[in-house]
Scaffold this motif. Sequence first.
Motif, PDB file in Angstrom:
ATOM      1  N   GLY A 215       0.875  -1.024  -0.121  1.00  0.00           N
ATOM      2  CA  GLY A 215      -0.108   0.110  -0.096  1.00  0.00           C
ATOM      3  C   GLY A 215       0.877   1.151  -0.022  1.00  0.00           C
ATOM      4  O   GLY A 215       1.918   1.091   0.357  1.00  0.00           O
ATOM      5  N   LEU A 216       0.434   2.383  -0.581  1.00  0.00           N
ATOM      6  CA  LEU A 216       1.002   3.525  -0.681  1.00  0.00           C
ATOM      7  C   LEU A 216       1.359   4.190   0.610  1.00  0.00           C
ATOM      8  O   LEU A 216       0.513   4.093   1.373  1.00  0.00           O
ATOM      9  N   GLY A 217       2.728   4.254   0.992  1.00  0.00           N
ATOM     10  CA  GLY A 217       2.747   4.767   2.362  1.00  0.00           C
ATOM     11  C   GLY A 217       3.493   3.945   3.393  1.00  0.00           C
ATOM     12  O   GLY A 217       3.925   4.054   4.275  1.00  0.00           O
ATOM     13  N   ASN A 218       3.369   2.606   3.092  1.00  0.00           N
ATOM     14  CA  ASN A 218       3.370   1.517   3.813  1.00  0.00           C
ATOM     15  C   ASN A 218       4.681   0.655   3.805  1.00  0.00           C
ATOM     16  O   ASN A 218       4.819  -0.215   4.679  1.00  0.00           O
ATOM     17  N   SER A 219       5.504   1.098   3.095  1.00  0.00           N
ATOM     18  CA  SER A 219       7.057   0.763   3.086  1.00  0.00           C
ATOM     19  C   SER A 219       7.509   0.527   4.394  1.00  0.00           C
ATOM     20  O   SER A 219       7.554   1.494   5.158  1.00  0.00           O
ATOM     21  N   ARG A 220       8.223  -0.632   4.562  1.00  0.00           N
ATOM     22  CA  ARG A 220       9.022  -0.736   5.931  1.00  0.00           C
ATOM     23  C   ARG A 220      10.580  -0.343   5.529  1.00  0.00           C
ATOM     24  O   ARG A 220      11.034   0.033   6.490  1.00  0.00           O
ATOM     25  N   GLN A 221      10.939  -0.794   4.432  1.00  0.00           N
ATOM     26  CA  GLN A 221      12.346  -0.744   4.206  1.00  0.00           C
ATOM     27  C   GLN A 221      12.881   0.843   3.997  1.00  0.00           C
ATOM     28  O   GLN A 221      14.033   0.865   4.079  1.00  0.00           O
ATOM     29  N   LYS A 222      11.767   1.723   3.670  1.00  0.00           N
ATOM     30  CA  LYS A 222      12.324   2.975   3.729  1.00  0.00           C
ATOM     31  C   LYS A 222      12.593   3.821   5.049  1.00  0.00           C
ATOM     32  O   LYS A 222      13.225   4.898   4.902  1.00  0.00           O
ATOM     33  N   HIS A 223      12.420   2.975   6.149  1.00  0.00           N
ATOM     34  CA  HIS A 223      12.495   3.471   7.275  1.00  0.00           C
ATOM     35  C   HIS A 223      14.197   3.377   7.591  1.00  0.00           C
ATOM     36  O   HIS A 223      14.607   2.568   8.633  1.00  0.00           O
ATOM     37  N   LEU A 224      15.127   3.878   6.893  1.00  0.00           N
ATOM     38  CA  LEU A 224      16.491   3.843   7.123  1.00  0.00           C
ATOM     39  C   LEU A 224      17.006   2.398   6.742  1.00  0.00           C
ATOM     40  O   LEU A 224      18.175   2.045   7.328  1.00  0.00           O
ATOM     41  N   PHE A 225      16.432   1.444   6.355  1.00  0.00           N
ATOM     42  CA  PHE A 225      16.807   0.259   5.949  1.00  0.00           C
ATOM     43  C   PHE A 225      17.512   0.301   4.553  1.00  0.00           C
ATOM     44  O   PHE A 225      18.647  -0.147   4.280  1.00  0.00           O
ATOM     45  N   VAL A 226      16.762   0.975   3.510  1.00  0.00           N
ATOM     46  CA  VAL A 226      17.291   1.149   2.173  1.00  0.00           C
ATOM     47  C   VAL A 226      17.964   2.418   2.010  1.00  0.00           C
ATOM     48  O   VAL A 226      17.370   3.605   2.380  1.00  0.00           O
TER      49      VAL A 226
END
Length: 382
Positions: free
Chosen positions: A263-274
């Motif tokens: 879902g749009l906005g629900n990425s987990r990896q964008k929280h300083l993982f990638v």
Amino acid sequence: MKEAAALPRGGRHKAPLRPLPAMDLPFLVLVLTLVGFGLVMLGSASGAVALYRRGDAFAYLRPQLLYAAMGIAGLWLASRVDYHIFHKLAWPLLGVSLVLLAVVLFMPEYNGCKRWLVLPGVGTLQPSEIAKFAVVLVFSHIISLNHDRMRSFAVGVLPFVLVLGVVAALMLLEPHLSGTLLILGIGAVLMFVGGTGLRWFVLAGLGGAAAIGAAVVVMPDLVPYAADRLRSWQDPFADPLGDGHQTIQSLYAIGSGGATGLGLGNSRQKHLFVPEPQNDFIFSIVCEELGFVGACAVVLLFVLLLWRGITIAAHAPDRFGALLVVGFTVQVALQAVLNVAVVTNTIPNTGISLPFFSSGGTSLMMLLGEMGIVLSVSRGET
């Protein structure tokens, strides 16, 4: 009365905003769709890292909105300018780009590279983006003037090799491997379309293979930057917290997206993982949030843009216009292919952005200006 009625028609060409033939609407819609889609995804992908680094979740999106507005204004202006003016501007712009590529080598490093000129009070400027633009102009200029002699070495090979050689050498010193590959690819396509003899491509391929073979032998000493990227590509899990970290986290993001995404906005990896989710690896966040369906939609938009560009080139009023369209649309398509290939670990990580999506003012404004020139050609005026 007849003479009076004829005056506006005769004077029309002197008006600052004279009526023009219609531009190619499908191409314009595709460009604006990519820009809008890119801004939405940038806003989603960059929020966490922007908040962490700068204390402002909109630190990347806000300037990108400004650059997009200025770029669209530039697109509109470029679409109304007679593209033949770039015959005169080709060589001066190449000279400017070479100067900027030399100056950037004296700038501070960022992530081990020197790719950006720092403009106090303004921001940063990436000279490689201007170099791409200048190479397309110069190649189109030379080919359109010498198309009957393109099979000879002196006309169809030598000037292009000299231009590409100087630009590539300066970009490799940054180092900017992805930009170098992109410019070489654009140049090769324009030479092929322009009529350079096939035998010269065969010889270039053999020479390139030999050069790559030699580079592989001496790469650990000569180009440690590229050697590290190559080792990380072959086995990213050999150094999961070092060189392989970015690729591994990107693959996690792509895999977790599934068919329809989180879902749009629900990425987990964008929280300083990638690392750099707002830039080179934004496509992995697209895959995680929008899934395989969203990834296919992005790819389809770029394919349609390339197809429409080729259609415009086929109906261009002259050779120069056709070459400009081919150069600019191939640039976008090839850069998108390289970015997707890097994000999916199909090729080594070369640090290349996704057109219209990745954060970067110079890139976005230059791209939109180039698309404006394509639209100028699509008007069909000679």
